[in-house]
Structures are given as C-alpha cells and as structure tokens.
Design an enzyme around this catalytic site. Structure first.
Site, short mmCIF file in Angstrom:
data_model
loop_
_atom_site.label_atom_id
_atom_site.label_comp_id
_atom_site.label_asym_id
_atom_site.label_seq_id
_atom_site.Cartn_x
_atom_site.Cartn_y
_atom_site.Cartn_z
N GLY A 153 0.86 -1.14 -0.06
CA GLY A 153 0.25 0.07 -0.08
C GLY A 153 0.70 1.21 0.25
CB ILE A 155 3.27 2.23 4.57
CG1 ILE A 155 2.47 3.54 5.30
CG2 ILE A 155 4.57 2.15 5.36
CD1 ILE A 155 2.24 3.30 6.71
NE ARG A 175 -7.22 -9.34 0.13
CZ ARG A 175 -8.33 -8.90 -0.41
NH1 ARG A 175 -9.14 -9.26 -1.11
NH2 ARG A 175 -8.42 -7.48 -0.33
CB ILE A 230 7.05 -0.93 10.43
CG1 ILE A 230 6.89 -0.99 8.77
CG2 ILE A 230 8.34 -0.68 10.77
CD1 ILE A 230 5.73 -0.85 8.19
NE ARG A 232 -2.19 -1.73 14.27
CZ ARG A 232 -1.83 -0.75 14.02
NH1 ARG A 232 -0.27 -0.25 13.84
NH2 ARG A 232 -2.71 0.40 13.89
CG ASP A 256 7.80 0.62 15.59
OD1 ASP A 256 8.16 0.87 16.56
OD2 ASP A 256 6.95 1.16 15.10
CD GLU A 261 2.17 -2.76 19.84
OE1 GLU A 261 1.90 -1.58 20.14
OE2 GLU A 261 2.85 -2.91 18.77
CG HIS A 279 3.24 0.86 17.93
ND1 HIS A 279 2.45 0.29 17.75
CD2 HIS A 279 3.18 1.71 16.85
CE1 HIS A 279 1.47 0.53 16.88
NE2 HIS A 279 1.97 1.48 16.03
CB VAL A 280 8.65 5.05 17.80
CG1 VAL A 280 8.36 5.11 19.48
CG2 VAL A 280 9.52 4.14 17.54
N GLY A 281 6.67 4.25 14.87
CA GLY A 281 6.91 4.37 13.61
C GLY A 281 6.33 5.85 12.92
C1 8YV Z 1 -0.25 5.39 15.54
C2 8YV Z 1 -0.19 3.35 14.13
O1 8YV Z 1 0.68 6.20 16.16
O2 8YV Z 1 -1.16 4.66 12.74
C3 8YV Z 1 -1.30 3.77 13.07
O3 8YV Z 1 -1.80 2.96 12.85
O4 8YV Z 1 0.03 2.33 14.55
C4 8YV Z 1 0.76 4.53 14.78
O5 8YV Z 1 0.96 5.46 13.83
C5 8YV Z 1 -0.81 4.80 16.96
O6 8YV Z 1 -1.16 3.56 16.74
C6 8YV Z 1 -1.80 5.83 17.42
O7 8YV Z 1 -2.60 5.45 18.36
#
Ligand code: 8YV
Length: 312
Positions: A153, A155, A175, A230, A232, A256, A261, A279-281
């Site tokens: 997608g 990203i 898919r 990066i 889930r 990440d 979590e 989780h800092v993406g």
């Molecule tokens: C978020 C994320 O910062 O955008 C998402 O889906 O996982 C992160 O960018 C976070 O989950 C927001 O709560």
C-alpha cells in the site's frame, strides 16, 4: 442545527486533548470518575467519537453509543474497530492516511539497517567499554540485498522507493497485483520469503492478516534472513518468531510492533541481532502534528458538511 456532542475515548498528546476540549467541548472519557458507568449513562448524548489506532472502539462501547454518526481516528490502522458493525449501523470512520507514510517508511529502513549492521548492539558495546578490550564482530551488508515487502500500500510503496537508493531488488506480496507497480508481484508468500534477504511487513492488521507470518514463512526466510515489522504485532506468530530467533533459524529481526503491547518477550532482550522499538513508526513531532491536524479537519468537515475528509 445544534453542534453535535463529541466524546474523546482515550488520551493523545496534551496539545491535542486541549484543542478538542477547548475548541469542540469534547468530553474526555478517561477523565470521568467511572468511565464505563459514564458511557452507559451518557453514551446516547454523543454523535461523534474521537479515538485512535491504539484505543479503537469495541462492540461493547459502540452499544452504549446509540446515536453515533462518525468516528475520527488518530492513526492509519483500523484493526481495533468492528468494521462490520460500523457498516451495519452506518457509522463513518476516518483515519489519518498518507501523512505518516514517510516516517513509517523511514523507520522501516532504519530497522533494516540496524538489525543487519547492529547499530544498537554496537552502541551498547561502546557504552559498556567493550571496545577497549576487543573489536565489534562483522555484520551483514544491506545495499544490493533482496527486499520482499508484504503489503504494497502507501507505506509499502514508500519503503520500496527508499530501497531503490540502496540498489535493492524489490518484490512484493499482497492479495492482488498492482498493475502500476514497477516492482515484481509474488502471489506466493513462501516463495517471496525464500527469495528475500529482508522481509518487511507493511500490511494492515486484523483478522485477514492474523499470523500470516508463521513458522513456515520464517523458516523460508532462513538463518541469514531478516524480518522487519512496522505493521501490527498480530501479523506475526510471535511464539514462532521467538523460537526461530533463539534457535538461529532466522537471521535477525527489527520490530516496532508486538502482539500484546507494551509487553515484549524478554527472551529477545539478550539477542544482538534483534532490534526492539516501542511502536514509534509515526512518532515524530512533525508527523504527529499532521496526524492531529487531520483528525481535527475530519471532525470539522463532519460538523460543517456531514462528511469526512479521509473516510476509510
Ligand atoms: C499510531 C499506528 O501512532 O497509525 C497507526 O496505525 O499504529 C501509529 O501510527 C498509533 O497507533 C496511534 O495510536
């Protein structure tokens, strides 16, 4: 027409919490003495909900919000929302797409480099004074290596573009093939894992991708292969991942995101070929501000015209 009442489900930045309360009179659920009781008693008063990819909104919470018309969510992920239920009830959902592509893709490249070249481990080596006694072990090259992307997608494509600067051949799996893509499509995930030196996960979470990456895919990636996630935590069978890393049947990992979590398997703490991030993406000042502004713009658009700017 009276201004719709807004419920704010879980805290975001102080700046954002304040903007919502001061500009829109939003009610902060977590600040109520008994949030659950408040929701049961007052849920019917709210037409708009602000939440996030972290807090989502459960079916039980939705049941307490009979007049809800729209949810404005902070983040691009929509996995913590019961989408079928939202559809059945005609509740619109907006996320914050695009504004975070760069930062999440940057972090994916960072994790690829760090897990291969062991930057974090080398930094720990220097800080511990170990350089005074020995040399840091040789690591693995990144440039020119084969990159497999799961989830092509916005990203995933931003990651592919960055990899071109590293002269990396790129193939992707999802898919459906993207006919506009300059990169090769691989319908068979196992074949992609066998081919790739780096396998980067950039697909959505939720039921359709749950444990997509299990023992078999990890074995196909192999003892020199590196997994970067990066997306889930739910996309990976974390037990299988820990086993493969401990056994050395997988070369390394840059993570990440995790299954539960902020719990991270302690078994990974001592491994130098694993990079663990909280989780800092999207977690930069610039991107988080843009995400906040997009939530507020969606909210305003719904208040003014009954339509969201970036509906799912
Ligand atoms: C978020 C994320 O910062 O955008 C998402 O889906 O996982 C992160 O960018 C976070 O989950 C927001 O709560």
């Amino acid at each position: 027409m009276s201004t719709p009442r807004i419920l704010h489900l879980g805290p975001l930045s102080e700046r954002f919490n304040r903007a919502l309360a001061e500009r829109h009179g939003a009610v902060a659920l977590w600040l109520q003495a008994d949030p659950q009781a408040f929701l049961r008693e007052h849920g019917g008063e709210f037409e708009l909900l602000v939440s996030s990819a972290r807090f989502g909104c459960s079916a039980e919470q939705l049941a307490c919000l009979p007049n809800l018309k729209a949810i404005c969510s902070f983040g691009v992920g929509y996995d913590p929302y019961p989408l079928d239920l939202l559809r059945d009830r005609g509740i619109a959902l907006s996320t914050t797409p695009d504004v975070l592509n760069d930062c999440v893709a940057d972090l994916a490249l960072g994790l690829m480099i760090d897990s291969a070249r062991r930057l974090a481990a080398a930094d720990r080596f220097v800080r511990a004074g170990s350089w005074l006694g020995s040399s840091f072990p040789l690591t693995r090259k990144v440039s020119g290596k084969k990159l497999g992307i799961v989830g092509y997608g916005r990203i995933g494509q931003a990651i592919a573009r960055r990899a071109e600067g590293f002269a990396m051949p790129v193939r992707y799996h999802q898919r459906k093939e993207n006919p506009a893509s300059p990169h090769g499509y691989e319908a068979d995930l196992l074949a992609l894992a066998r081919w790739a030196d780096f396998l980067v996960l950039a697909c959505p979470g939720g039921a359709t991708t749950h444990h997509l990456i299990g023992a078999e895919v990890l074995a196909a990636l192999g003892p020199q292969g590196i997994l970067v996630n990066i997306a889930r935590g739910s996309v990976v069978d974390q037990t299988a991942l820990v086993e493969a890393l401990l056994a050395g049947t997988l070369g390394g990992a840059g993570l990440d995101v995790f299954e539960a979590e902020p719990q991270v398997p302690e078994a990974l703490f001592a491994l130098p070929n694993v990079v663990l991030l909280p989780h800092v993406g999207s977690g930069t000042e610039e991107t988080r501000l843009q995400m906040e502004e997009l939530v507020l713009a969606n909210l305003q658009a719904f208040i003014d015209k009954g339509e969201l700017l970036t509906p799912l």
